[in-house]
Write a protein that holds these residues in place. Structure first.
Motif, PDB file in Angstrom:
ATOM      1  N   PHE A  23       0.857  -1.181   0.000  1.00 32.34           N
ATOM      2  CA  PHE A  23       0.000   0.000   0.000  1.00 32.34           C
ATOM      3  C   PHE A  23       0.897   1.236   0.000  1.00 32.34           C
ATOM      4  CE2 PHE A  23      -3.496   2.582   2.109  1.00 32.34           C
ATOM      5  CZ  PHE A  23      -4.328   2.530   0.997  1.00 32.34           C
ATOM      6  N   PRO A  24       0.714   2.142  -0.939  1.00 29.03           N
ATOM      7  CA  PRO A  24       1.653   3.261  -1.097  1.00 29.03           C
ATOM      8  C   PRO A  24       1.483   4.359  -0.048  1.00 29.03           C
ATOM      9  CG  PRO A  24      -0.153   3.482  -2.638  1.00 29.03           C
ATOM     10  CD  PRO A  24      -0.355   2.160  -1.961  1.00 29.03           C
ATOM     11  N   PHE A  25       2.496   5.186   0.061  1.00 27.19           N
ATOM     12  CA  PHE A  25       2.428   6.393   0.890  1.00 27.19           C
ATOM     13  C   PHE A  25       1.829   7.506   0.044  1.00 27.19           C
ATOM     14  CE2 PHE A  25       5.448   3.920   3.213  1.00 27.19           C
ATOM     15  CZ  PHE A  25       5.334   4.323   4.533  1.00 27.19           C
ATOM     16  N   ALA A  26       0.918   8.278   0.625  1.00 26.86           N
ATOM     17  CA  ALA A  26       0.257   9.352  -0.116  1.00 26.86           C
ATOM     18  C   ALA A  26       0.541  10.726   0.472  1.00 26.86           C
ATOM     19  CB  ALA A  26      -1.253   9.106  -0.159  1.00 26.86           C
TER      20      ALA A  26
ATOM     21  N   GLU B 275      -5.702   7.675  -2.546  1.00 26.80           N
ATOM     22  CA  GLU B 275      -5.639   6.597  -1.568  1.00 26.80           C
ATOM     23  C   GLU B 275      -4.194   6.268  -1.242  1.00 26.80           C
ATOM     24  OE1 GLU B 275      -7.797   3.263  -3.013  1.00 26.80           O
ATOM     25  OE2 GLU B 275      -9.735   4.058  -2.362  1.00 26.80           O
ATOM     26  N   GLY B 276      -3.927   6.042   0.036  1.00 32.13           N
ATOM     27  CA  GLY B 276      -2.579   5.710   0.453  1.00 32.13           C
ATOM     28  C   GLY B 276      -2.377   6.036   1.917  1.00 32.13           C
ATOM     29  N   LEU B 277      -1.228   5.663   2.440  1.00 29.57           N
ATOM     30  CA  LEU B 277      -0.902   5.923   3.835  1.00 29.57           C
ATOM     31  C   LEU B 277      -0.752   7.423   4.077  1.00 29.57           C
ATOM     32  CD1 LEU B 277       1.682   3.040   4.150  1.00 29.57           C
ATOM     33  CD2 LEU B 277      -0.491   3.175   5.384  1.00 29.57           C
ATOM     34  N   PRO B 278      -1.270   7.925   5.198  1.00 29.61           N
ATOM     35  CA  PRO B 278      -1.281   9.373   5.456  1.00 29.61           C
ATOM     36  C   PRO B 278       0.057   9.921   5.932  1.00 29.61           C
ATOM     37  CG  PRO B 278      -2.279   8.224   7.283  1.00 29.61           C
ATOM     38  CD  PRO B 278      -1.977   7.169   6.244  1.00 29.61           C
ATOM     39  N   PHE B 279       1.160   9.426   5.386  1.00 26.63           N
ATOM     40  CA  PHE B 279       2.496   9.920   5.690  1.00 26.63           C
ATOM     41  C   PHE B 279       3.288  10.003   4.400  1.00 26.63           C
ATOM     42  CE2 PHE B 279       1.432   6.417   8.750  1.00 26.63           C
ATOM     43  CZ  PHE B 279       0.853   7.216   9.731  1.00 26.63           C
ATOM     44  N   ARG B 280       4.428  10.682   4.454  1.00 27.62           N
ATOM     45  CA  ARG B 280       5.375  10.647   3.341  1.00 27.62           C
ATOM     46  C   ARG B 280       6.400   9.547   3.626  1.00 27.62           C
ATOM     47  NH1 ARG B 280       4.870  16.216   4.343  1.00 27.62           N
ATOM     48  NH2 ARG B 280       3.836  17.367   2.661  1.00 27.62           N
ATOM     49  N   LEU B 281       6.857   8.879   2.589  1.00 27.49           N
ATOM     50  CA  LEU B 281       7.789   7.766   2.761  1.00 27.49           C
ATOM     51  C   LEU B 281       9.059   8.205   3.477  1.00 27.49           C
ATOM     52  CD1 LEU B 281       8.816   4.907   2.330  1.00 27.49           C
ATOM     53  CD2 LEU B 281       9.485   5.550   0.004  1.00 27.49           C
ATOM     54  N   MET B 282       9.636   9.335   3.077  1.00 27.21           N
ATOM     55  CA  MET B 282      10.893   9.767   3.680  1.00 27.21           C
ATOM     56  C   MET B 282      10.713  10.105   5.150  1.00 27.21           C
ATOM     57  SD  MET B 282      12.847   9.137   1.298  1.00 27.21           S
ATOM     58  CE  MET B 282      14.332   9.631   2.182  1.00 27.21           C
ATOM     59  N   GLU B 283       9.568  10.677   5.507  1.00 24.94           N
ATOM     60  CA  GLU B 283       9.292  10.960   6.918  1.00 24.94           C
ATOM     61  C   GLU B 283       9.191   9.660   7.709  1.00 24.94           C
ATOM     62  OE1 GLU B 283       6.871  15.202   6.878  1.00 24.94           O
ATOM     63  OE2 GLU B 283       5.756  13.324   6.755  1.00 24.94           O
ATOM     64  N   TYR B 284       8.542   8.674   7.114  1.00 24.49           N
ATOM     65  CA  TYR B 284       8.380   7.388   7.797  1.00 24.49           C
ATOM     66  C   TYR B 284       9.736   6.716   8.007  1.00 24.49           C
ATOM     67  CZ  TYR B 284       7.137   2.558   8.742  1.00 24.49           C
ATOM     68  OH  TYR B 284       7.045   1.303   9.305  1.00 24.49           O
ATOM     69  N   LEU B 285      10.590   6.757   6.996  1.00 24.06           N
ATOM     70  CA  LEU B 285      11.918   6.159   7.124  1.00 24.06           C
ATOM     71  C   LEU B 285      12.738   6.867   8.196  1.00 24.06           C
ATOM     72  CD1 LEU B 285      12.872   5.510   3.378  1.00 24.06           C
ATOM     73  CD2 LEU B 285      12.027   3.874   5.063  1.00 24.06           C
ATOM     74  N   GLN B 286      12.590   8.183   8.265  1.00 17.59           N
ATOM     75  CA  GLN B 286      13.291   8.953   9.290  1.00 17.59           C
ATOM     76  C   GLN B 286      12.768   8.575  10.678  1.00 17.59           C
ATOM     77  OE1 GLN B 286      12.806  13.177   8.919  1.00 17.59           O
ATOM     78  NE2 GLN B 286      14.519  13.661  10.264  1.00 17.59           N
ATOM     79  N   LEU B 287      11.453   8.434  10.787  1.00 20.42           N
ATOM     80  CA  LEU B 287      10.829   8.023  12.035  1.00 20.42           C
ATOM     81  C   LEU B 287      11.321   6.642  12.451  1.00 20.42           C
ATOM     82  CD1 LEU B 287       8.570   8.150  14.253  1.00 20.42           C
ATOM     83  CD2 LEU B 287       7.066   7.104  12.572  1.00 20.42           C
ATOM     84  N   LEU B 288      11.393   5.737  11.491  1.00 25.52           N
ATOM     85  CA  LEU B 288      11.814   4.369  11.757  1.00 25.52           C
ATOM     86  C   LEU B 288      13.261   4.334  12.247  1.00 25.52           C
ATOM     87  CD1 LEU B 288      10.114   1.792  11.365  1.00 25.52           C
ATOM     88  CD2 LEU B 288      11.368   1.383   9.257  1.00 25.52           C
ATOM     89  N   ASP B 289      14.105   5.112  11.594  1.00 21.29           N
ATOM     90  CA  ASP B 289      15.514   5.148  11.974  1.00 21.29           C
ATOM     91  C   ASP B 289      15.680   5.690  13.384  1.00 21.29           C
ATOM     92  OD1 ASP B 289      18.434   5.005  11.162  1.00 21.29           O
ATOM     93  OD2 ASP B 289      18.278   7.125  11.692  1.00 21.29           O
ATOM     94  N   TRP B 290      14.960   6.757  13.694  1.00 20.17           N
ATOM     95  CA  TRP B 290      15.034   7.341  15.035  1.00 20.17           C
ATOM     96  C   TRP B 290      14.538   6.361  16.086  1.00 20.17           C
ATOM     97  CZ3 TRP B 290      11.500   8.230  18.870  1.00 20.17           C
ATOM     98  CH2 TRP B 290      11.944   9.019  19.942  1.00 20.17           C
ATOM     99  N   THR B 291      13.382   5.749  15.831  1.00 19.47           N
ATOM    100  CA  THR B 291      12.806   4.813  16.796  1.00 19.47           C
ATOM    101  C   THR B 291      13.720   3.614  17.003  1.00 19.47           C
ATOM    102  OG1 THR B 291      10.592   5.452  16.025  1.00 19.47           O
ATOM    103  CG2 THR B 291      10.745   3.476  17.381  1.00 19.47           C
ATOM    104  N   GLY B 292      14.290   3.081  15.895  1.00 21.63           N
ATOM    105  CA  GLY B 292      15.195   1.946  16.008  1.00 21.63           C
ATOM    106  C   GLY B 292      16.413   2.245  16.864  1.00 21.63           C
ATOM    107  N   ARG B 293      16.927   3.461  16.772  1.00 21.02           N
ATOM    108  CA  ARG B 293      18.085   3.841  17.591  1.00 21.02           C
ATOM    109  C   ARG B 293      17.722   3.871  19.071  1.00 21.02           C
ATOM    110  NH1 ARG B 293      22.242   6.592  14.599  1.00 21.02           N
ATOM    111  NH2 ARG B 293      21.701   6.704  12.380  1.00 21.02           N
TER     112      ARG B 293
END
Length: 318
Positions: free
Chosen positions: A223-226, A235-253
């Motif tokens: 399902f794509p990011f919109a 239709e798509g996820l209510p975030f931007r892909l780059m923001e999500y990746l940044q969020l993921l990286d921060w949370t993982g750390r």
């Protein structure tokens, strides 16, 4: 006591759900059996391939997934609009991807002249299939049945392969959706089998990053990011892909720092947009599997009638 599925899934309340299936056997779903010195790592590809096939057939989008050694996670989106917009021919074509056609449907496809009773029965079958194409229960059933059959065939045995029914959690708002997706994509890192999201095998984040390197807007079956507001597509996820990746990286750390070391990281913009405190967000991302309803207290309270419930229970996000 087992909770009725009607109290766990309600499209009127939310189209997003986090589902988990766990393997019942000691030898694992896709791991390594120390006792018999046998590797089952190839089965992870079975799950990923089957997931891709079923998602192309159903009107259900895969937002995130992670296939681990003895269980897997998926975050799913029920696309009711897509299901309702399918023609009868499209419904039949999708359903017959994995099923045999009844004689009546075969005659319908051949254009044979049907009586009024037969036409009514035919349309009733098609309507049933349309409903199933947006059913998470049927989605998970076709996924788990296939993997169980393949594993039983390979092991030369019969019996249960999965630990009862799959677990499902309703994601009632954007905060819950983002937390569940991050929880799923970071599973390999928390388990210590991967160092970074981009090296996490058999996860949706790795598939998205690989597609990004190939200049694709989205991974083929995800399902794509919109964005928010949805800028590129309706239709798509209510975030931007780059923001999500940044969020993921921060949370993982932050998650890794609890057992290893702390890495300084800048809080991503998505946290501010969702109104989340970093400490609260970290707590959510490490306890997401608690409860069957996930969202803010007000959202959970408003959704209770859709799930035939009275008590306000679940994982409440401030």
């Amino acid at each position: 006591m087992t909770t009725a599925r009607s109290q766990l899934i309600s499209v009127e309340a939310t189209p997003y759900y986090h589902c988990v299936s766990r393997c019942v056997r000691r030898s694992y779903l896709c791991g390594y059996d120390q006792l018999t010195q046998t590797s089952y790592a190839h089965r992870r590809a079975w799950v990923e391939e089957r997931l891709q096939l079923i998602s192309s057939m159903f009107c259900i989008g895969v937002c995130a997934y992670a296939i681990m050694s003895n269980h897997y996670h998926v975050v799913l989106y029920i696309n009711m609009k897509q299901a309702q917009g399918l023609s009868e021919q499209e419904v039949i074509q999708r359903w017959l991807t994995l099923h045999r056609a009844p004689v009546l449907i075969q005659r319908f496809l051949k254009g044979e002249l049907l009586s009024d009773t037969e036409t009514t029965a035919c349309r009733a079958i098609i309507q049933t299939w349309r409903e199933r194409l947006c059913s998470i229960s049927w989605f998970m059933r076709l996924l788990n049945q296939h993997i169980a059959q393949e594993a039983n065939r390979e092991d030369g045995c019969t019996g249960h392969f999965w630990e009862g029914r799959f677990k499902s959690q309703a994601l009632l708002d954007e905060k819950a959706l983002a937390a569940a997706m991050a929880y799923v994509d970071l599973n390999p890192i928390r388990a210590g089998v991967a160092e970074t999201p981009e090296t996490s095998e058999f996860t949706s984040v790795k598939a998205r990053i690989e597609s990004l390197h190939k200049d694709r807007k989205s991974a083929p079956f995800l399902f794509p990011f919109a964005g928010n507001p949805r800028e590129q597509q309706p239709e798509g996820l209510p975030f931007r892909l780059m923001e999500y990746l940044q969020l993921l990286d921060w949370t993982g750390r932050q998650v890794k720092s609890r057992s290893h070391h702390c890495i300084d990281a800048t809080q991503p913009s998505i946290l501010k947009r969702l109104g989340l405190d970093s400490a609260v967000w970290l707590s959510i991302c490490t306890t997401i599997e608690k409860g069957t309803l996930i969202g803010t207290a007000s959202v959970i309270q408003a959704a209770l009638p859709h799930f035939n419930r009275q008590r306000c229970s679940g994982l409440q996000i401030p």
